[in-house]
Motif scaffolding. Structure first.
Motif, PDB file in Angstrom:
ATOM      1  N   ASP A  89     -15.022   4.101 -19.903  1.00 40.97           N
ATOM      2  CA  ASP A  89     -14.245   3.443 -20.964  1.00 40.97           C
ATOM      3  C   ASP A  89     -12.797   3.777 -20.660  1.00 40.97           C
ATOM      4  OD1 ASP A  89     -16.432   2.490 -22.290  1.00 40.97           O
ATOM      5  OD2 ASP A  89     -16.378   3.968 -23.913  1.00 40.97           O
ATOM      6  N   HIS A 148     -22.484   7.084 -23.706  1.00 39.45           N
ATOM      7  CA  HIS A 148     -22.389   7.333 -22.259  1.00 39.45           C
ATOM      8  C   HIS A 148     -23.245   8.513 -21.811  1.00 39.45           C
ATOM      9  CE1 HIS A 148     -19.138   4.414 -21.445  1.00 39.45           C
ATOM     10  NE2 HIS A 148     -19.089   4.485 -22.757  1.00 39.45           N
ATOM     11  N   HIS A 154     -17.109  10.329 -19.755  1.00 41.06           N
ATOM     12  CA  HIS A 154     -16.523  10.988 -20.922  1.00 41.06           C
ATOM     13  C   HIS A 154     -17.595  11.302 -21.955  1.00 41.06           C
ATOM     14  CE1 HIS A 154     -16.666   6.758 -22.088  1.00 41.06           C
ATOM     15  NE2 HIS A 154     -16.436   7.080 -23.350  1.00 41.06           N
ATOM     16  N   HIS A 212     -18.579  10.502 -24.958  1.00 41.44           N
ATOM     17  CA  HIS A 212     -18.974   9.653 -26.088  1.00 41.44           C
ATOM     18  C   HIS A 212     -20.473   9.410 -25.979  1.00 41.44           C
ATOM     19  CE1 HIS A 212     -14.804   7.867 -27.237  1.00 41.44           C
ATOM     20  NE2 HIS A 212     -15.115   8.905 -27.967  1.00 41.44           N
ATOM     21  N   HIS A 232      -8.416   7.142 -22.483  1.00 43.05           N
ATOM     22  CA  HIS A 232      -9.419   6.806 -23.511  1.00 43.05           C
ATOM     23  C   HIS A 232      -9.463   8.022 -24.433  1.00 43.05           C
ATOM     24  CE1 HIS A 232     -12.957   4.878 -25.189  1.00 43.05           C
ATOM     25  NE2 HIS A 232     -13.746   5.878 -24.848  1.00 43.05           N
TER      26      HIS A 232
HETATM   27 ZN    ZN Z   1     -15.859   5.904 -25.059  1.00 47.30          ZN
END
Ligand code: ZN
Length: 454
Positions: free
Chosen positions: A169, A69, A64, A66, A129
């Motif tokens: 996540d 990551h 994802h 974020h 998430h």
């Molecule tokens: Zn995340």
């Protein structure tokens, strides 16, 4: 891997993750990748962009968008194809300017063979998430020892099929274990988001928190906040005040990070039958997400919307006051919502070494309603602030229910792994799950209240 070898592999990983690392000629200018970032026996790395071109890796997956990551992913990426969901693909091309030719959006829920990986198949599962986030379910044989780890797999070249579930996540829900890719299969390695793998994190189920926020917003906007736990502010509403309120407008201001928590905003806007406003930068990010419902709610006129989306930092009494000042005359009151898992404090005297069955029972009894939300002490008659126990990571009990509801051989923690002490604490819980899981039938799933929460 024996537990001794596993310990050694973690020690090696800690050295590789040394914070003082600086690229030099002697370390070939690249940081070495710890074992848990590369799938055992497969040429596949997950959320491992800061390690440059990883030896033997032909497919780079991103769970994802974020920042922790996608660290180091940028417009100059040339190390290999990146696989992710469509929403994440849009976000990294928009926010990081990653060249389109490297980005491969994969469909959700449909097994897809990944080129140049020896026939490994992947299925993307909605992670629950942030928008675009997904779990990856990999299935295939081991063909190569990729990465930098000195621990090699003995199964490379064997015909045995391995199954790995990478959780990135996620907020665990029954839907994950009921998914056709997962249900009824034994999974060799589960890469687990262990952000809240500690019994003190027992925050309430997310769908209940979302509807509580929507209900609270509706009641405040309608001037009918009479909940037993509500104090001051609107509880003593006179007829005259009620008449006046009809002319008044209450602005709901919700704080968020770059992406995530959109579900609260949507639920509030739908409950109030209003639009959502945020600045142009944030709007462009929201437009990347595959969410037509959300797109329909957006407006570029702040006065058209009773729900505003702002950076989380704005949700403090001083800054919120400043924000609302801009719209003086258009809104008579404002209510700030600060959603974060960290606002939750466990009830005093809670047993912090519960048995697995106690954890499960606690989880099934965990409820939440608008009456559980109290305005912060700093609230005034025109400015209220609410802390919302909203998390987009699994609570401790959800992690337990999840682990108890499908067959797995090994859990690999991916968060809070920097210290040996923290790893040991987490290992104890994983061992508890393993022991309890063995007592259950192989098709056992923890009884759930709804498909989206236990
Ligand atoms: Zn995340």
């Amino acid at each position: 891997m024996s537990s001794h070898k596993e310990n050694e592999a973690w020690k090696e990983a800690s050295i590789m993750e040394d914070r003082t690392f600086r690229p030099t000629n002697s370390n070939s200018g690249r940081r070495k990748v710890p074992f848990y970032k590369v799938l055992q026996g497969m040429p596949i790395a997950v959320d491992a962009f800061k390690y440059g071109a990883i030896p033997g890796v032909t497919a780079y997956f991103l769970t994802h968008a974020h920042s922790d990551h996608y660290t180091n992913l940028s417009s100059s990426w040339t190390n290999g194809p990146i696989y992710c969901s469509e929403g994440t693909a849009n976000l990294i091309m928009h926010m990081l300017k990653v060249p389109r030719n490297w980005v491969h959006a994969l469909p959700m829920d449909k097994p897809t063979v990944i080129p140049n990986t020896g026939g490994v198949q992947v299925t993307l599962i909605e992670a629950n998430h942030c928008p675009g986030s997904s779990l990856f379910f990999f299935e295939g044989s081991q063909t190569v020892n990729a990465g930098d780890s000195s621990f090699k797999s003995a199964f490379v070249g064997s015909p045995r099929v391995f199954r790995y579930l990478h959780c990135g996540d996620f907020r665990a829900s029954p839907r994950h274990v009921l998914h056709p890719a997962v249900k009824g299969k034994r999974i060799d390695h589960v890469y687990l988001d262990t952000t809240y793998l500690d019994p003190k994190y027992t925050f309430p189920p997310q769908p209940l928190v979302i509807s509580a926020c929507a209900e609270l917003a509706k009641r405040i906007a309608g001037g009918s906040v009479v909940g037993t736990k509500m104090n001051g502010w609107l509880s003593a509403v006179t007829r005259e005040a009620k008449e006046k309120q009809k002319l008044d407008r209450t602005l709901m201001v919700v704080g968020t990070y770059s992406i995530g928590k959109e579900r609260i905003v949507k639920a509030m806007a739908q409950a109030l039958r209003t639009k959502v406003y945020c600045d142009a930068r944030k709007t462009a990010i929201l437009r990347c997400q595959c969410d037509p419902e959300l797109h329909l709610l957006l407006t570029s006129n702040p006065l058209d919307a009773l729900v505003h989306l702002v950076p989380l930092g704005v949700i403090t009494s001083d800054r919120l006051k400043e924000y609302v000042e801009r719209y003086k005359g258009y809104f008579s009151r404002a209510v700030g919502f600060r959603p974060t898992g960290w606002t939750y404090t466990p009830p005093a005297g809670m047993d912090l070494t519960p048995s697995v069955s106690t954890i499960i029972t606690r989880s099934q009894k965990n409820t939440f309603a608008h009456t559980d939300m109290l305005p912060a002490r700093s609230s005034t008659s025109t400015l209220q602030l609410y802390m919302v126990p909203y998390s987009e990571h699994s609570s401790f009990s959800e992690l337990t229910c999840f682990a108890m509801s499908f067959q797995w051989t090994k859990m690999i923690a991916t968060v809070n792994i920097g210290s040996e002490n923290s790893r040991q604490k987490m290992t104890k819980w994983v061992q508890k799950w393993e022991a309890e899981r063995k007592k259950k039938g192989k098709d056992y799933v923890v009884e759930y209240r709804q498909p989206d929460y236990w």
